[in-house]
Motif scaffolding. Structure first.
Motif, PDB file in Angstrom:
ATOM      1  N   LYS A 158      -6.709  13.247  -2.664  1.00  0.00           N
ATOM      2  CA  LYS A 158      -5.297  13.984  -2.496  1.00  0.00           C
ATOM      3  C   LYS A 158      -5.403  14.750  -1.017  1.00  0.00           C
ATOM      4  N   GLU A 159      -6.437  15.368  -0.859  1.00  0.00           N
ATOM      5  CA  GLU A 159      -6.347  16.043   0.469  1.00  0.00           C
ATOM      6  C   GLU A 159      -6.657  15.525   1.638  1.00  0.00           C
ATOM      7  N   ALA A 160      -7.053  13.963   1.455  1.00  0.00           N
ATOM      8  CA  ALA A 160      -7.281  13.080   2.631  1.00  0.00           C
ATOM      9  C   ALA A 160      -5.853  12.541   2.795  1.00  0.00           C
ATOM     10  N   VAL A 161      -5.080  12.087   1.764  1.00  0.00           N
ATOM     11  CA  VAL A 161      -3.611  11.714   1.689  1.00  0.00           C
ATOM     12  C   VAL A 161      -2.973  12.554   2.622  1.00  0.00           C
ATOM     13  N   THR A 162      -2.798  13.982   2.153  1.00  0.00           N
ATOM     14  CA  THR A 162      -2.216  14.982   2.816  1.00  0.00           C
ATOM     15  C   THR A 162      -2.703  15.253   4.251  1.00  0.00           C
ATOM     16  N   GLU A 163      -3.939  14.935   4.546  1.00  0.00           N
ATOM     17  CA  GLU A 163      -4.154  15.259   6.099  1.00  0.00           C
ATOM     18  C   GLU A 163      -3.786  14.065   6.936  1.00  0.00           C
ATOM     19  N   LEU A 164      -3.825  12.825   6.238  1.00  0.00           N
ATOM     20  CA  LEU A 164      -3.247  11.397   6.876  1.00  0.00           C
ATOM     21  C   LEU A 164      -1.829  11.738   7.013  1.00  0.00           C
ATOM     22  N   SER A 165      -1.258  12.151   6.186  1.00  0.00           N
ATOM     23  CA  SER A 165       0.366  12.434   6.215  1.00  0.00           C
ATOM     24  C   SER A 165       0.650  13.122   7.352  1.00  0.00           C
ATOM     25  N   GLN A 166      -0.157  14.345   7.290  1.00  0.00           N
ATOM     26  CA  GLN A 166       0.195  15.383   8.530  1.00  0.00           C
ATOM     27  C   GLN A 166      -0.063  14.831  10.017  1.00  0.00           C
ATOM     28  N   LYS A 167      -1.057  14.023   9.898  1.00  0.00           N
ATOM     29  CA  LYS A 167      -1.431  13.398  11.396  1.00  0.00           C
ATOM     30  C   LYS A 167      -0.504  12.531  11.597  1.00  0.00           C
ATOM     31  N   SER A 168      -0.046  11.493  10.727  1.00  0.00           N
ATOM     32  CA  SER A 168       0.895  10.346  11.243  1.00  0.00           C
ATOM     33  C   SER A 168       2.298  10.996  11.059  1.00  0.00           C
ATOM     34  N   GLY A 169       2.611  11.942  10.500  1.00  0.00           N
ATOM     35  CA  GLY A 169       4.054  12.517  10.463  1.00  0.00           C
ATOM     36  C   GLY A 169       4.945  11.648   9.540  1.00  0.00           C
ATOM     37  N   ILE A 170       4.165  10.891   8.651  1.00  0.00           N
ATOM     38  CA  ILE A 170       4.992   9.937   7.658  1.00  0.00           C
ATOM     39  C   ILE A 170       4.520  10.368   6.278  1.00  0.00           C
ATOM     40  N   THR A 171       5.667  10.332   5.405  1.00  0.00           N
ATOM     41  CA  THR A 171       5.420  10.835   3.980  1.00  0.00           C
ATOM     42  C   THR A 171       4.945   9.667   3.434  1.00  0.00           C
ATOM     43  N   LEU A 172       3.733   9.858   2.516  1.00  0.00           N
ATOM     44  CA  LEU A 172       2.870   8.708   1.957  1.00  0.00           C
ATOM     45  C   LEU A 172       3.111   8.847   0.565  1.00  0.00           C
ATOM     46  N   ASP A 173       3.965   9.561   0.116  1.00  0.00           N
ATOM     47  CA  ASP A 173       4.224   9.713  -1.470  1.00  0.00           C
ATOM     48  C   ASP A 173       4.531   8.271  -2.068  1.00  0.00           C
ATOM     49  N   GLY A 174       3.746   7.975  -2.858  1.00  0.00           N
ATOM     50  CA  GLY A 174       3.929   6.678  -3.709  1.00  0.00           C
ATOM     51  C   GLY A 174       3.367   5.609  -3.349  1.00  0.00           C
ATOM     52  N   ILE A 175       2.878   5.596  -1.946  1.00  0.00           N
ATOM     53  CA  ILE A 175       2.176   4.173  -1.257  1.00  0.00           C
ATOM     54  C   ILE A 175       0.878   4.278  -2.030  1.00  0.00           C
ATOM     55  N   PRO A 176       0.586   2.801  -2.551  1.00  0.00           N
ATOM     56  CA  PRO A 176      -0.781   2.489  -3.339  1.00  0.00           C
ATOM     57  C   PRO A 176      -1.893   2.784  -2.356  1.00  0.00           C
ATOM     58  N   ILE A 177      -3.034   2.901  -2.985  1.00  0.00           N
ATOM     59  CA  ILE A 177      -4.397   3.221  -2.193  1.00  0.00           C
ATOM     60  C   ILE A 177      -5.351   2.102  -2.796  1.00  0.00           C
ATOM     61  N   VAL A 178      -5.582   1.221  -1.896  1.00  0.00           N
ATOM     62  CA  VAL A 178      -6.567   0.164  -2.108  1.00  0.00           C
ATOM     63  C   VAL A 178      -8.043   0.691  -1.912  1.00  0.00           C
ATOM     64  N   LEU A 179      -9.023   0.985  -3.021  1.00  0.00           N
ATOM     65  CA  LEU A 179     -10.412   1.422  -2.648  1.00  0.00           C
ATOM     66  C   LEU A 179     -11.375   0.310  -2.839  1.00  0.00           C
ATOM     67  N   SER A 180     -12.037   0.362  -1.753  1.00  0.00           N
ATOM     68  CA  SER A 180     -13.245  -0.636  -1.801  1.00  0.00           C
ATOM     69  C   SER A 180     -14.532   0.080  -1.361  1.00  0.00           C
ATOM     70  N   GLY A 181     -15.629  -0.607  -1.565  1.00  0.00           N
ATOM     71  CA  GLY A 181     -16.846   0.291  -1.161  1.00  0.00           C
ATOM     72  C   GLY A 181     -17.634   0.834  -2.586  1.00  0.00           C
ATOM     73  N   MET A 182     -18.104   1.982  -2.348  1.00  0.00           N
ATOM     74  CA  MET A 182     -18.753   2.798  -3.367  1.00  0.00           C
ATOM     75  C   MET A 182     -17.925   3.553  -4.382  1.00  0.00           C
ATOM     76  N   ALA A 183     -16.758   3.440  -4.303  1.00  0.00           N
ATOM     77  CA  ALA A 183     -15.767   4.113  -5.214  1.00  0.00           C
ATOM     78  C   ALA A 183     -15.916   3.493  -6.530  1.00  0.00           C
ATOM     79  N   SER A 184     -16.185   2.334  -6.661  1.00  0.00           N
ATOM     80  CA  SER A 184     -16.424   1.650  -8.100  1.00  0.00           C
ATOM     81  C   SER A 184     -17.977   1.693  -8.682  1.00  0.00           C
ATOM     82  N   ALA A 185     -18.619   2.632  -7.849  1.00  0.00           N
ATOM     83  CA  ALA A 185     -20.088   2.629  -8.343  1.00  0.00           C
ATOM     84  C   ALA A 185     -20.359   3.563  -9.407  1.00  0.00           C
ATOM     85  N   THR A 186     -21.569   3.642  -9.852  1.00  0.00           N
ATOM     86  CA  THR A 186     -21.988   4.494 -10.859  1.00  0.00           C
ATOM     87  C   THR A 186     -21.967   6.104 -10.535  1.00  0.00           C
TER      88      THR A 186
END
Length: 322
Positions: free
Chosen positions: A62-90
């Motif tokens: 959530k904090e990262a999305v807020t930071e990215l929204s502020q950086k881009s100047g684009i409202t990101l509400d509702g945009i899906p997030i695809v997570l790969s890498g270690m997000a699905s690890a133990t």
């Protein structure tokens, strides 16, 4: 959906991108050091672990999305997030089991879980890793999907080489990933140059394009083919003591030894696609050239990741509309 959020959550690094689906253009990016290990340790360090692990990780997102929204100047509400890498690890956001090889390059048989999270107005699309009976990977499988377009659907065996801390060699054939092997090349290099006797014989600083760096790198590759790895590595020390090789050039000699050892036995008969970045691709191309092995194609690893995530996102978006 015209955009998706690409999250590459690795062991030591976190990166979030806003991607335009139609042309895969990256509209904004943030990168920081809150990788999975750091995030997990921060959660554990909470007094009494006041929130669940999932809630803690979701707050990081959530904090990262807020930071990215502020950086881009684009409202990101509702945009899906695809997570790969270690997000699905133990130690990740939510553990998913590994998919047993083989897997199809269209991504239709990878283990994917979509979920909603309290306090986060984004659908999460979580990608699992892949395993054999003796090896595992998380994150690279998504890059393999992104390489499908450059592999031309060939039926014969092809080899994808993905450099990095733990390089992967992945064999594909007939539209499927059939086998892979993991190497400790990058981690061994880090350990030897920082925490071994060899650390006093090398120094970082020389440009990879410097002719002396290339020459000693190639010498390291050749040495790795003629001597045992442990002896070839120690020659980094004798290079300095007996031959007075500059430490910056010696740095690349040791790199050549380790990469050469990793690539020993690679056949020139199998088409190779090198999937890395500007730091690693030149070194692997030089090493393979020294070994007489041509590189059929190269692809940027970040581009492969985004293409793979877009493939997964589009497939999940289609399924949700059925």
């Amino acid at each position: 959906m015209e955009k998706f959020l690409s999250c590459d959550w690795g062991t030591s690094r976190f990166r979030l991108r806003l991607v335009q689906v139609a042309d895969l253009r990256v509209l904004a990016t943030i990168t920081h050091g809150r990788g999975i290990v750091d995030t997990f340790n921060s959660w554990k360090a909470q007094k009494g672990q006041r929130s669940s692990r999932k809630a803690f990780y979701v707050n990081v997102l959530k904090e990262a999305v807020t930071e990215l929204s502020q950086k881009s100047g684009i409202t990101l509400d509702g945009i899906p997030i695809v997570l790969s890498g270690m997000a699905s690890a133990t130690v990740g956001l939510a553990e998913l089991p590994y998919k047993m090889l083989p897997f199809r390059l269209d991504g239709t048989d990878l283990l994917i879980e979509t979920m909603d999270a309290e306090g986060l107005e984004h659908r999460l699309i979580l990608v699992s890793g892949v395993k054999t009976d003796r090896d595992v990977m998380r994150g690279e499988e998504t890059k393999v999907l992104g390489c499908a377009s450059v592999l031309d659907g060939r039926e014969e065996k092809q080899l994808l080489i993905l450099p990095g801390t733990h390089p992967k060699h992945i064999w594909v054939m007939g539209g499927q990933a059939m086998a892979f092997e993991t190497y400790m090349t990058g981690e061994f290099f880090e350990l030897l140059t920082r925490h071994s006797i060899l650390s006093a014989s090398v120094t970082v600083g020389a440009d990879v394009s410097d002719s002396m760096s290339r020459d000693y790198f190639r010498e390291g590759v050749r040495t790795s083919q003629s001597f045992d790895l442990l002896h070839a590595a120690f020659m980094t020390r004798t290079n300095e003591v007996l031959r007075h090789v500059p430490k910056a050039a010696n740095f690349y000699y040791l790199s050549g030894v380790l990469i050469g050892a990793e690539l020993r036995g690679i056949s020139a008969d199998v088409p190779i696609c090198l999937v890395g970045g500007p730091k690693h691709n030149p070194l692997y191309e030089w090493a393979l050239s020294e070994l007489g092995v041509p590189v059929a194609k190269t692809m940027d690893a970040d581009e492969a990741l985004i293409k793979g995530q877009q493939l997964i996102f589009s497939a999940q978006n289609f399924i949700n509309q059925l």
